[in-house]
Design a protein around this motif. Sequence first.
Motif, PDB file in Angstrom:
ATOM      1  N   SER A 120       0.848  -1.186   0.000  1.00 50.34           N
ATOM      2  CA  SER A 120       0.000   0.000   0.000  1.00 50.34           C
ATOM      3  C   SER A 120       0.885   1.238   0.000  1.00 50.34           C
ATOM      4  CB  SER A 120      -0.912   0.011   1.228  1.00 50.34           C
ATOM      5  OG  SER A 120      -1.719   1.165   1.240  1.00 50.34           O
ATOM      6  N   ARG A 122       0.918   5.706  -0.186  1.00 50.57           N
ATOM      7  CA  ARG A 122       0.121   6.922  -0.025  1.00 50.57           C
ATOM      8  C   ARG A 122       0.599   7.943  -1.039  1.00 50.57           C
ATOM      9  NH1 ARG A 122      -3.568   8.723   3.294  1.00 50.57           N
ATOM     10  NH2 ARG A 122      -3.330   6.880   4.616  1.00 50.57           N
ATOM     11  N   GLY A 126      -2.801  12.399  -0.695  1.00 54.49           N
ATOM     12  CA  GLY A 126      -3.356  11.766   0.497  1.00 54.49           C
ATOM     13  C   GLY A 126      -4.089  10.472   0.234  1.00 54.49           C
ATOM     14  N   CYS A 127      -4.362  10.154  -1.033  1.00 56.67           N
ATOM     15  CA  CYS A 127      -5.050   8.905  -1.365  1.00 56.67           C
ATOM     16  C   CYS A 127      -4.126   7.708  -1.152  1.00 56.67           C
ATOM     17  CB  CYS A 127      -5.510   8.917  -2.827  1.00 56.67           C
ATOM     18  SG  CYS A 127      -6.955   9.930  -3.135  1.00 56.67           S
ATOM     19  N   SER A 128      -4.724   6.610  -0.777  1.00 55.37           N
ATOM     20  CA  SER A 128      -3.974   5.362  -0.687  1.00 55.37           C
ATOM     21  C   SER A 128      -4.260   4.510  -1.911  1.00 55.37           C
ATOM     22  CB  SER A 128      -4.352   4.582   0.576  1.00 55.37           C
ATOM     23  OG  SER A 128      -3.946   5.272   1.735  1.00 55.37           O
TER      24      SER A 128
END
Length: 215
Positions: A120, A122, A126-128
């Motif tokens: 994962s 970022r 700010g989106c993952s």
Amino acid sequence: MARKTFISYKYSEAQGTRDKILGALGMDARYYQGETSTSPNLTDRKTETIKNHLKKMIFDTSVTIVVISPNMKLSNWINWEIEYSLRETTREDRTSRSNGIVGVIQKDYYFGGYGWILNSIRNPDGCSSRSIDESKLYDIIIKNRTNLKNPIYACPTCQSVDSLNGSYISLVTEDDFISNPNQYIENAYEKSKKINVFNITKQTNAQKNWWSSFL
């Protein structure tokens, strides 16, 4: 509606995942055209014999499920099975169209999870989103990902591509697929019906070179 399916997998490490998929399909497993635990062992047969056997199984299917396992690239057959699935093939008086293809990422049964290939990240906004270790994948899979001619973004700001609809070959986790296999099979099938909206690669140079070694 159930679809005829073929599962491409590395036998030595993914037969359990194959069996889980067949179990999750329930009654729809009767439409499965590939190998099962009771299929004859072809490992000692000649290459051409194996190839013809696989052609017969794949030809009559509309969706190919590829088990993405850690040592998948050591298989002699998965790459060829994917490329054959993408072909339009004529046998006798029938011509098949390209199969829809979905990749099922196998869970790490020793440590759990999917960290062996997924991470994962970022993004600056700010989106993952997830990143995939492409060194674990065949070129034919890589080239048929994020290949929608008019991209669908999960986030327009960071332009992360929709993981299910933005690629011809989508990759989903084993847990997600097992929870609702028909969703992902149908998604792959629907994309095959509108294949022209994708930039499709049907064969790679690596595969051409692989087959030339048997000529």
